[in-house]
Design a protein around this motif. Structure first.
Motif, PDB file in Angstrom:
ATOM      1  N   SER A 206       0.821  -1.217   0.000  1.00  0.00           N
ATOM      2  CA  SER A 206       0.000   0.000   0.000  1.00  0.00           C
ATOM      3  C   SER A 206       0.851   1.262   0.000  1.00  0.00           C
ATOM      4  CB  SER A 206      -0.926  -0.008   1.209  1.00  0.00           C
ATOM      5  OG  SER A 206      -0.161  -0.116   2.378  1.00  0.00           O
ATOM      6  N   LEU A 207       0.345   2.285  -0.686  1.00  0.00           N
ATOM      7  CA  LEU A 207       1.135   3.493  -0.946  1.00  0.00           C
ATOM      8  C   LEU A 207       0.713   4.660  -0.053  1.00  0.00           C
ATOM      9  CD1 LEU A 207       0.940   3.091  -4.805  1.00  0.00           C
ATOM     10  CD2 LEU A 207       2.987   2.751  -3.400  1.00  0.00           C
ATOM     11  N   GLY A 208       1.697   5.443   0.340  1.00  0.00           N
ATOM     12  CA  GLY A 208       1.427   6.699   1.062  1.00  0.00           C
ATOM     13  C   GLY A 208       1.249   6.568   2.561  1.00  0.00           C
ATOM     14  N   ASP A 209       1.442   5.344   3.095  1.00  0.00           N
ATOM     15  CA  ASP A 209       1.160   5.121   4.525  1.00  0.00           C
ATOM     16  C   ASP A 209       2.017   6.009   5.436  1.00  0.00           C
ATOM     17  OD1 ASP A 209      -0.332   3.157   3.408  1.00  0.00           O
ATOM     18  OD2 ASP A 209       0.567   1.481   4.480  1.00  0.00           O
ATOM     19  N   HIS A 210       3.319   6.062   5.177  1.00  0.00           N
ATOM     20  CA  HIS A 210       4.208   6.792   6.091  1.00  0.00           C
ATOM     21  C   HIS A 210       3.906   8.294   6.071  1.00  0.00           C
ATOM     22  CE1 HIS A 210       7.767   7.893   8.371  1.00  0.00           C
ATOM     23  NE2 HIS A 210       8.017   8.809   7.443  1.00  0.00           N
ATOM     24  N   GLY A 211       3.887   8.869   4.894  1.00  0.00           N
ATOM     25  CA  GLY A 211       3.675  10.320   4.783  1.00  0.00           C
ATOM     26  C   GLY A 211       2.341  10.743   5.370  1.00  0.00           C
ATOM     27  N   ALA A 212       1.294   9.966   5.089  1.00  0.00           N
ATOM     28  CA  ALA A 212      -0.030  10.310   5.614  1.00  0.00           C
ATOM     29  C   ALA A 212      -0.016  10.234   7.133  1.00  0.00           C
ATOM     30  CB  ALA A 212      -1.083   9.370   5.040  1.00  0.00           C
TER      31      ALA A 212
ATOM     32  N   ILE B 221       2.579  10.585   9.206  1.00  0.00           N
ATOM     33  CA  ILE B 221       3.368  11.683   9.778  1.00  0.00           C
ATOM     34  C   ILE B 221       2.571  12.992   9.717  1.00  0.00           C
ATOM     35  CG2 ILE B 221       5.447  13.114   9.441  1.00  0.00           C
ATOM     36  CD1 ILE B 221       6.031  10.393  10.665  1.00  0.00           C
ATOM     37  N   MET B 222       1.946  13.247   8.574  1.00  0.00           N
ATOM     38  CA  MET B 222       1.188  14.502   8.455  1.00  0.00           C
ATOM     39  C   MET B 222       0.029  14.546   9.441  1.00  0.00           C
ATOM     40  SD  MET B 222       1.005  15.730   4.551  1.00  0.00           S
ATOM     41  CE  MET B 222       1.342  14.214   3.713  1.00  0.00           C
ATOM     42  N   SER B 223      -0.584  13.377   9.673  1.00  0.00           N
ATOM     43  CA  SER B 223      -1.734  13.361  10.576  1.00  0.00           C
ATOM     44  C   SER B 223      -1.317  13.588  12.020  1.00  0.00           C
ATOM     45  CB  SER B 223      -2.490  12.034  10.455  1.00  0.00           C
ATOM     46  OG  SER B 223      -1.775  11.004  11.104  1.00  0.00           O
ATOM     47  N   LYS B 224      -0.036  13.365  12.312  1.00  0.00           N
ATOM     48  CA  LYS B 224       0.431  13.511  13.699  1.00  0.00           C
ATOM     49  C   LYS B 224       1.148  14.833  13.945  1.00  0.00           C
ATOM     50  CE  LYS B 224      -1.209   9.703  14.932  1.00  0.00           C
ATOM     51  NZ  LYS B 224      -2.437   9.745  15.729  1.00  0.00           N
TER      52      LYS B 224
ATOM     53  N   ARG C 222      -6.421   5.887  12.169  1.00  0.00           N
ATOM     54  CA  ARG C 222      -5.743   4.594  12.291  1.00  0.00           C
ATOM     55  C   ARG C 222      -4.513   4.563  11.401  1.00  0.00           C
ATOM     56  NH1 ARG C 222      -9.190   0.630  10.030  1.00  0.00           N
ATOM     57  NH2 ARG C 222     -10.388   2.308   9.112  1.00  0.00           N
ATOM     58  N   LEU C 223      -4.091   5.706  10.935  1.00  0.00           N
ATOM     59  CA  LEU C 223      -2.952   5.753  10.019  1.00  0.00           C
ATOM     60  C   LEU C 223      -1.683   5.281  10.732  1.00  0.00           C
ATOM     61  CD1 LEU C 223      -3.723   9.250   8.528  1.00  0.00           C
ATOM     62  CD2 LEU C 223      -3.888   7.079   7.312  1.00  0.00           C
ATOM     63  N   THR C 224      -0.964   4.363  10.101  1.00  0.00           N
ATOM     64  CA  THR C 224       0.266   3.832  10.671  1.00  0.00           C
ATOM     65  C   THR C 224       1.355   3.888   9.617  1.00  0.00           C
ATOM     66  OG1 THR C 224      -1.051   2.307  11.980  1.00  0.00           O
ATOM     67  CG2 THR C 224       1.262   1.799  11.815  1.00  0.00           C
ATOM     68  N   SER C 225       2.554   4.287  10.046  1.00  0.00           N
ATOM     69  CA  SER C 225       3.683   4.315   9.111  1.00  0.00           C
ATOM     70  C   SER C 225       4.025   2.894   8.672  1.00  0.00           C
ATOM     71  CB  SER C 225       4.895   4.948   9.787  1.00  0.00           C
ATOM     72  OG  SER C 225       6.042   4.719   9.007  1.00  0.00           O
ATOM     73  N   ASP C 226       4.509   2.765   7.453  1.00  0.00           N
ATOM     74  CA  ASP C 226       4.910   1.446   6.953  1.00  0.00           C
ATOM     75  C   ASP C 226       6.400   1.181   7.188  1.00  0.00           C
ATOM     76  OD1 ASP C 226       5.819   3.320   5.189  1.00  0.00           O
ATOM     77  OD2 ASP C 226       5.165   2.288   3.370  1.00  0.00           O
TER      78      ASP C 226
ATOM     79  N   GLU D 227      -8.040   4.379   4.551  1.00  0.00           N
ATOM     80  CA  GLU D 227      -7.823   5.491   5.493  1.00  0.00           C
ATOM     81  C   GLU D 227      -6.813   6.501   4.932  1.00  0.00           C
ATOM     82  OE1 GLU D 227      -7.469   2.244   6.239  1.00  0.00           O
ATOM     83  OE2 GLU D 227      -5.773   1.865   7.581  1.00  0.00           O
ATOM     84  N   VAL D 228      -5.846   6.011   4.158  1.00  0.00           N
ATOM     85  CA  VAL D 228      -4.859   6.915   3.541  1.00  0.00           C
ATOM     86  C   VAL D 228      -5.560   7.741   2.458  1.00  0.00           C
ATOM     87  CG1 VAL D 228      -2.762   7.026   2.124  1.00  0.00           C
ATOM     88  CG2 VAL D 228      -2.893   5.439   4.055  1.00  0.00           C
ATOM     89  N   ARG D 229      -6.386   7.067   1.684  1.00  0.00           N
ATOM     90  CA  ARG D 229      -7.115   7.761   0.612  1.00  0.00           C
ATOM     91  C   ARG D 229      -8.022   8.846   1.196  1.00  0.00           C
ATOM     92  NH1 ARG D 229      -7.901   6.113  -4.537  1.00  0.00           N
ATOM     93  NH2 ARG D 229      -7.339   3.946  -4.218  1.00  0.00           N
ATOM     94  N   SER D 230      -8.747   8.506   2.255  1.00  0.00           N
ATOM     95  CA  SER D 230      -9.666   9.478   2.860  1.00  0.00           C
ATOM     96  C   SER D 230      -8.902  10.659   3.430  1.00  0.00           C
ATOM     97  CB  SER D 230     -10.472   8.827   3.987  1.00  0.00           C
ATOM     98  OG  SER D 230     -11.166   7.731   3.489  1.00  0.00           O
ATOM     99  N   PHE D 231      -7.801  10.366   4.116  1.00  0.00           N
ATOM    100  CA  PHE D 231      -6.991  11.424   4.719  1.00  0.00           C
ATOM    101  C   PHE D 231      -6.468  12.369   3.634  1.00  0.00           C
ATOM    102  CE2 PHE D 231      -2.798  13.030   5.976  1.00  0.00           C
ATOM    103  CZ  PHE D 231      -3.124  13.691   7.139  1.00  0.00           C
TER     104      PHE D 231
END
Lengths: 332, 363
Positions: free
Chosen positions: A168-174, A176-179, A188-192, A248-252
Motif C-alpha cells: 500500500s502506498l502513502g502510509d508513512h507520509g499520511a 506523519i502529516m496526521s500527527k 488509524r494511520l500507521t507508518s509502513d 484510510e490513507v485515501r480518505s486522509f
C-alpha cells in the motif's frame, strides 16, 4: 528525569557515560566495542555498496515507528534496493540540549532492535549536543555498508516490463502529516516503516531479470517512477484501479487535497521486472508479510514521449508528473 | 466514508458517460459548462472526465480556487506584515507559494519571517495563547466555505478576550461573482456546475434565483466522478429542455436552506462588501468584512496598513483564465516562465488552480 546536556556532547566523562551506558549497551557488537577512534573491518568479498542518509522527522515518535527505526530502515532499504546485503551501519546523532533521556533510550532501543532483525551491526557512531532551539529534538545520520553478491543491475527498460509495488502506498507520509502539531486527527494511520532486505532477497531469488528496484520515499511513487523513466526512450503506463492504497490513507489525502501517489513511503519498494518473470516475482513477494499486498500496477511502454501516464478509473489517460514543491494542504 | 463508495461508482459513472454520448445536442453547437469550485476542477482533471465527454462539451474552469482569486495586493500586505518581527503569520498551506510583487511567503520564511501553516483558523486561538508576546495574524481567505471557521475563530477570540490575534481578511462570496460572469460578454456560459461546498453553507436558493433570472441551468453537485458526470448529464438534458433552475444532486450534504448555524454566525461577524478579485477587478457585493463589533481583529486597522494598488504582471492571462475565456496554453508564460516550481500567477500554485491542473495532467 534525566536530560541531555551540552556536557553529554563535549567529549568528557558525561559523553563517555552516555556512550557506554546507552549506545554500547544497546548496539553491543564486537567491532563497536573495541572502542577505537575508527572501527576496523575485515575485507568483504564482492562489490561494496555504500549509502548515507540524514533523518529529520516531526514528530520523533509516530504510529509504526520512531526516528531511530526510520534511520536504520531507510539506510537498510537504500542498500537492499541496490541489490546489496546490508552489513554495517554508522550512526551520528545531533541532539537538542534538554532532550529527555527516556525517549532517547527508546530511540536507541528501536535502532538496536531493527538492526538486529536485519542482521546489521552498528559499528561506529557520534553524538553532538546543540543548544536548546538549535535543532528540532534530534537528527540522526546513518551510513550503511553492504555487499552485492549476485545482483547485476540491468537498468535497460524494455517495452512490456512490468512495474510491481510491494504494498500500500502513502502510509508513512499520511501518518506523519496526521500527527503533526495542530492537525489533531483521530486516525488509524500507521507508518509502513520497515526493513526491506528480505523482500529484495526474495525478488532476486525469484528472477534474474530484475531491471531495477527503488524505494519510493520522499515524493512518493509518482516521483520515483519519473526518476526511473528519465534518460530512457520509454514511457510508463500505470493503472489507477490496480494501485494498492488503504482506504484510510485515501480518505486522509482526500481531506487535505493531497495525492497518495506523491506521499512518502518508508517500507515499500518499486520493482521493474521482465514480463515473463513478473508473476513469479509477484507471487514470491506476496508470501512475505511485508509485501503481501504487492501488485503489478503497470508496464513500460514503447511510447517515445518519455513520460509516466496514468489510466484513470474512468479510462482516461493522464500524465503523472514528478512532484514539485512541498506538499501543501489546500484551503477547503 | 463517502470515498468508500468510489470504486462501486466507477461502473455507474462509465454508464452515465456512455449515456451522455447518446444525448442529443439540441442547440447544435458547442456547450460551455463552467465549474466554479477548485475542488471540481481538480477532480475533473485528475479523473480525466474532460477527455471522456462528447466533443461539443467545453468545460470551463471559473474563479473557484480561493488562492487563485486572491489579489496580489493582499499577498503584498501579508509580506509587509511578515517583516514585522513581532508578528507570526498563520496561513493555510497553499498560500505560502503565491507570488506577490516581490517574493512569496515561502521566500519570506526562508529569510527568517515567522510563518506557520495551520489547518484550521481555530488553531490560531492556541497559537495566540502560547505566544502571548507575539501578534498572530491569520490570512483569512477563501469563500463561504472557510468563512464560518474564520467567523468562529473571531467570535471565540472575542469571547476569550484574546487581543494578540487579528485577521487579514479577504473572504469572497460566490453568487454575485457568477452573476458577473453571466454578464461578461467575452464568454457565453450555457450552464454552471455549482460549488458543492459553498452550497452546503448558503443552500440552493441563491443559485436557483440566478438560474431562473438569467435562464441558465445549474446543478449543485459533489466531488466524486459520479457526482460530476451525473451533473454534466443532467445539465445537457436541462439545456435541451430549457429547464432554467438549479437542481441539487448533492442532497447528502446540501440542504435548500443551507447551514443555518453557519449563516447565523456569518451574519453576526461579517457584513457584505465589495471585493477585489485577482485579474477580475472589484466585483460589488462579493466580499465579507468584519462588523464594527469585531473591528479590533482587523489586521489592516491594527497595523495601519492599506492594500496597495498592484496589477497582475503584464502577459499573465489570469484574468482570462479565471473567467474561462482562455485556456492555460493560450498564455505565453505557461510552461515557459510560469511553472509549478516557479509560478508567476496564482493559478499555477494551488492544487486547485486551472494552470496547475493543466500542467500536471495535460502535458
Amino acid at each position: 528525569m534525566e536530560l541531555v546536556t551540552l556536557a553529554h556532547g563535549s567529549g568528557g566523562t558525561e559523553s563517555a557515560k552516555l556512550i557506554k551506558d546507552l549506545f554500547f549497551s544497546y548496539f553491543n557488537n564486537d567491532i563497536l566495542c573495541t572502542q577505537s577512534d575508527a572501527s576496523l573491518i575485515n575485507p568483504i568479498p564482492g562489490v561494496l555498496a555504500v549509502t548515507t542518509d540524514s533523518f529529520v522527522v516531526t514528530p520523533l515518535f509516530f504510529p509504526g515507528g520512531d526516528i531511530g527505526k526510520l534511520a536504520v530502515c531507510g539506510t537498510i532499504n537504500d542498500l537492499s534496493v541496490s541489490g546489496a546485503t546490508p552489513l554495517y551501519l554508522t550512526a551520528g546523532f545531533i541532539i537538542e540540549e534538554g532532550f529527555n533521556m527516556c525517549p532517547l533510550e527508546k530511540i536507541v532501543y528501536s535502532m538496536a532492535k531493527v538492526s538486529k532483525l536485519a542482521n546489521v551491526k552498528i559499528i561506529a557512531g557520534d553524538t553532538k549536543v546543540v543548544e536548546k532551539g538549535k535543532c528540532d529534538g534530534m537528527y540522526i545520520n546513518t551510513t550503511g555498508f553492504g555487499v552485492v553478491e549476485k545482483y547485476a543491475p540491468n537498468h535497460k527498460l524494455t517495452a512490456g516490463d512490468q512495474i510491481i509495488v510491494s504494498g500500500s502506498l502513502g502510509d508513512h507520509g499520511a501518518c506523519i502529516m496526521s500527527k503533526r502539531d495542530m492537525l489533531t486527527f483521530e486516525s488509524r494511520l500507521t507508518s509502513d516503516c520497515a526493513p526491506l532486505h528480505e523482500v529484495t532477497e526474495v525478488i532476486l531469488n525469484a528472477s534474474s531479470n530484475v531491471r531495477v528496484m527503488r524505494d519510493p520515499t520522499r515524493g512518493g511513487l509518482a516521483t520515483t517512477l519519473n526518476e526511473l523513466i528519465e534518460n530512457t526512450d520509454k514511457s510508463m503506463l500505470i493503472y489507477e484501479d490496480r494501485l494498492p492504497i488503504k482506504e484510510e490513507v485515501r480518505s486522509f489525502c482526500d481531506l487535505l487535497g493531497l495525492d497518495p501517489l506523491y506521499v512518502a513511503n518508508e517500507g515499500k519498494l518499486v520493482c521493474i521486472v521482465s514480463q515473463e518473470d513478473s508473476l513469479k516475482v509477484l507471487k514470491a513477494i506476496q508470501n512475505h508479510p511485508l509485501s503481501k499486498d504487492a501488485a503489478i500496477i503497470g508496464e513500460v511502454t514503447d511510447n517515445r514521449s518519455n513520460k509516466v501516464y496514468l489510466k484513470t478509473y474512468l479510462g482516461a489517460t493522464k500524465r503523472l508528473p514528478m512532484a514539485t514543491g512541498e506538499l501543501l494542504p489546500r484551503i477547503c | 466514508m463517502e470515498s468508500l463508495n468510489r470504486f462501486k461508482d466507477i461502473e455507474l459513472t462509465k454508464r452515465i458517460l456512455a449515456k451522455t454520448h447518446k444525448l442529443k445536442n439540441r442547440p447544435q453547437g458547442s456547450l460551455n459548462i463552467m465549474e466554479v469550485c477548485g475542488t471540481h476542477t481538480m477532480s475533473i482533471y485528475k479523473s480525466g472526465i474532460d477527455k471522456l465527454l462528447p466533443s461539443y462539451i467545453n468545460l470551463l474552469s471559473g474563479p473557484g480556487c480561493p488562492v487563485c482569486v486572491t489579489d496580489i495586493s493582499y499577498i503584498d500586505a501579508a509580506l509587509k506584515l511578515s517583516e514585522n518581527k513581532e508578528v507570526i503569520i498563520a496561513t493555510f498551506g497553499d498560500m505560502i507559494r503565491v507570488p506577490g510583487s516581490s517574493g512569496s511567503l515561502s521566500s519570506a520564511r526562508a529569510n527568517g519571517a515567522h510563518i506557520k501553516i495551520v489547518y484550521s483558523p481555530l488553531d490560531c486561538i492556541e497559537l495566540a495563547r502560547s505566544h502571548p508576546e507575539k501578534e498572530i495574524v491569520f490570512l483569512g481567505i477563501g469563500f463561504e466555505t472557510t468563512a464560518p471557521s474564520i467567523g468562529l475563530t473571531i467570535e471565540s477570540a472575542f469571547h476569550h478576550s484574546i487581543t494578540n490575534l487579528s485577521i487579514l481578511l479577504n473572504l469572497k462570496t460566490m453568487p454575485y461573482a457568477m452573476e458577473n460572469l453571466i454578464f461578461d460578454k467575452s464568454i457565453s456560459i450555457d450552464a454552471f456546475i455549482c460549488p458543492g461546498h459553498v452550497a452546503a453553507i448558503i443552500g440552493t436558493r441563491p443559485f436557483d434565483a440566478l438560474a431562473k433570472k438569467y435562464h441558465i441551468p445549474m446543478v449543485i453537485t459533489g466531488f466524486e466522478c459520479l457526482d460530476i458526470v451525473g451533473a454534466i448529464y443532467m445539465l445537457i438534458e436541462m439545456i435541451n429542455n430549457h429547464a432554467y433552475r438549479c437542481e441539487n444532486l448533492y442532497k447528502r450534504i446540501v440542504k435548500s436552506e443551507g447551514n443555518k448555524t453557519a449563516l447565523a454566525l456569518l451574519d453576526k461577524v461579517f457584513e457584505v462588501t465589495d471585493s477585489s478579485w485577482r485579474g477580475l477587478g472589484i466585483i460589488p457585493k462579493t466580499g465579507l468584512s468584519l462588523k464594527s463589533d469585531f473591528k479590533d481583529f482587523n489586521a489592516l486597522l491594527k497595523f495601519g496598513l492599506t492594500l496597495p494598488d498592484v496589477k497582475v504582471p503584464p502577459q499573465c492571462l489570469c484574468s482570462d483564465i479565471l473567467r474561462g475565456v482562455k485556456k492555460p496554453p493560450d498564455c505565453l508564460l505557461y510552461k515557459t516562465r510560469c511553472t509549478p516550481s516557479s509560478p508567476i500567477g496564482a493559478c499555477m500554485v494551488s492544487s486547485e488552480g486551472t494552470c496547475m491542473n493543466f500542467y500536471k495532467y495535460n502535458n
